[in-house]
Write a protein that holds these residues in place. Structure first.
Motif, short mmCIF file in Angstrom:
data_model
loop_
_atom_site.label_atom_id
_atom_site.label_comp_id
_atom_site.label_asym_id
_atom_site.label_seq_id
_atom_site.Cartn_x
_atom_site.Cartn_y
_atom_site.Cartn_z
N ASN A 47 45.68 38.34 48.37
CA ASN A 47 45.12 38.05 46.84
C ASN A 47 45.42 37.18 47.04
O ASN A 47 46.26 36.81 46.05
CB ASN A 47 46.37 38.85 45.89
CG ASN A 47 45.69 39.47 44.90
OD1 ASN A 47 45.13 38.64 44.37
ND2 ASN A 47 46.57 39.74 43.99
N VAL A 49 43.93 34.83 44.40
CA VAL A 49 43.90 34.73 43.34
C VAL A 49 44.73 35.07 41.79
O VAL A 49 45.29 34.13 41.17
CB VAL A 49 42.27 35.36 42.47
CG1 VAL A 49 41.57 35.41 41.36
CG2 VAL A 49 41.01 34.81 43.26
N TYR A 50 45.63 36.25 41.93
CA TYR A 50 46.32 36.58 41.26
C TYR A 50 47.74 36.46 41.97
O TYR A 50 48.26 36.56 41.37
CB TYR A 50 46.15 37.97 40.25
CG TYR A 50 44.87 38.09 39.71
CD1 TYR A 50 43.57 38.92 39.98
CD2 TYR A 50 44.62 37.15 38.67
CE1 TYR A 50 42.64 39.08 39.38
CE2 TYR A 50 43.36 37.70 37.96
CZ TYR A 50 42.57 38.37 38.38
OH TYR A 50 41.67 38.46 37.48
N ALA A 64 41.99 43.90 45.15
CA ALA A 64 43.39 43.63 44.61
C ALA A 64 42.50 44.29 43.29
O ALA A 64 41.46 43.86 43.36
CB ALA A 64 43.03 41.46 44.36
#
Lengths: 217, 219
Positions: A47, A49-50, A64
């Protein structure tokens, strides 16, 4: 069948949702507890991105965002359907799921509220939001899914245990039989379901966690 | 039974534009109803009692609200052509992830670009470019996010292209200079009639943003 792994965090309501869905679909999975103060290489890889949990990894493919994961689970394991087939009913289910996501800010405000005024204001706003959910979303149905639960119920599941623990930690009640009779009854029914009851942390641990943790976004 | 479709919308709304593109892609005939957001109609309040917002789609008397939910509904209800979502479940999940990313992160940042000043503005510009770079990564070498054809993420994001001129002028920066691939992608989308007919004139959008800034007391 390819391996299924779930990266989660024991008090996270987002994590719990995925567990209930996997259990309802009869999917075998490996659960990996993440230390959020020291995130694993795997989590950061899966994950980027976050960098958050939950992350579902199926084969070597990560997914995600809990609501995205729920729709993935629904599509990949279609037995015991958790979303209506009819396009309009499906759109209504998604609408109410998103309505819950949109109340995230109101729950955060309640969590962060310190001092009577702030808490009272946050509680009032939350109550308004939940009234709309009760009147227009749930109505007189036993569950959002009708006679049995579906993804909408799963998405609101936190109201049955996580939120009461937070109310206790804050000393303020919002979801009560007096103010939200149908939603309160729904919450009690939901948390009594074996798949939920057996897959949430002990209530006292939830209260202790709610009392000591700093409010996170 | 003939379908009766009405779209309650506001000309400049990128969320409304998403639905216009979706309906055009599917070849759905519909009535466009421009809404006055300063004086909301009884129909809008009746059809979207929870949020009272546009876009709201009315299909044979029943309303669907929230732009991405409407786009998914249009995909489900008119299945015969132009599917917006891929058939592979993992790819579908990725598609939903990026559409959600656009709504969760990108939109909030763009609002700051045309309302904020000084450090807040600089921060917003930096965040916006970072988001665009992530989207460029997701696009890769594909002509569209949907692959060979327009897909869900294209429909979700391309409406903001007609607001780029307003962001660039308010923020005093060039999006193309930082993210040429995104601009190339947007121009490619604009070659499609469903997109070019649905997006608004960027200069008109900019005039509207100036009005909004005045109303909000930004200038």
């Amino acid at each position: 069948m390819a391996e299924v792994k779930l990266y989660g965090f024991w008090p996270s309501l987002f994590s719990h949702r995925i567990i209930w869905a996997l259990k309802l679909k009869g999917v075998e999975y490996e659960y990996i507890e993440e230390d959020l103060s020291n995130k694993s290489e795997s989590l950061l890889k899966y994950n980027p991105v976050y960098k958050k949990i939950p992350v579902l990894v199926h084969g070597d493919k990560p997914i995600a965002e809990s609501l995205v994961i729920l729709e993935y689970i629904e599509e990949t394991w279609p037995d015991n359907p958790l979303l209506p087939k009819d396009p309009y009913e499906r759109a209504m289910a998604r609408f109410w799921i998103q309505y819950g996501a949109n109340t995230g800010a109101a729950f955060s405000a309640f969590n962060r509220g310190s001092g009577e005024d702030q808490l009272e204001k946050a509680a009032k706003e939350l109550l308004e939001s939940l009234k709309i959910l009760e009147e227009q979303g749930l109505g007189d149905k036993k569950f959002f899914g009708g006679e049995s639960i579906n993804l909408v119920d799963i998405s609101y599941g936190a109201l049955g245990y996580w939120f009461p623990a937070l109310e206790e930690a804050k000393g303020v009640k919002v979801l009560e039989p007096r103010t939200l009779p149908r939603l309160h009854a729904w919450a009690k029914n939901f948390v009594e379901l074996p798949v939920v009851k057996e897959n949430i942390p002990a209530y006292d641990n939830m209260v202790a966690y709610a009392m000591k943790r700093p409010a996170r976004n | 039974m003939a379908d009766e479709v009405t779209l309650l919308d506001f000309w400049a709304s990128p969320f409304g534009i998403r639905v216009r593109i979706a309906l055009a892609e599917k070849g759905v005939k519909y009535e466009y109803s421009e809404q006055n957001l300063k004086n909301k109609s009884a129909l809008l309040l009746q059809m979207n009692p929870v949020y009272k917002k546009i876009p709201t789609l009315i299909h044979n008397g029943r309303s669907v609200c929230e732009s991405l939910i409407i786009v998914q509904y249009v995909d489900d209800a008119w299945k015969a052509n132009a599917p917006f979502l891929p058939s592979d479940p993992h790819q579908r999940a990725q598609t939903r992830f990026w559409a959600d990313f656009i709504d969760k992160k990108v939109f909030e940042i763009t609002k700051k670009i045309w309302t904020a000043k000084g450090e807040e503005l600089e921060g917003a510009k930096k965040d916006f470019i970072e988001c665009l770079k992530l989207l460029e990564g997701e696009l890769g070498e594909k002509p569209y996010f949907g692959g060979e054809n327009l897909g869900y993420v294209d429909v979700a994001f391309v409406p903001f292209y007609c607001w780029f001129y307003a962001y660039e002028t308010c923020g005093k920066f060039s999006i193309e200079a930082e993210c040429p691939k995104i601009i190339a992608w947007a121009k490619r989308c604009m070659k499609k009639e469903s997109v070019s007919r649905s997006l608004e004139d960027p200069k008109k959008v900019y005039e509207f943003v100036l009005e909004l800034r005045k109303r909000l007391g930004v200038d």
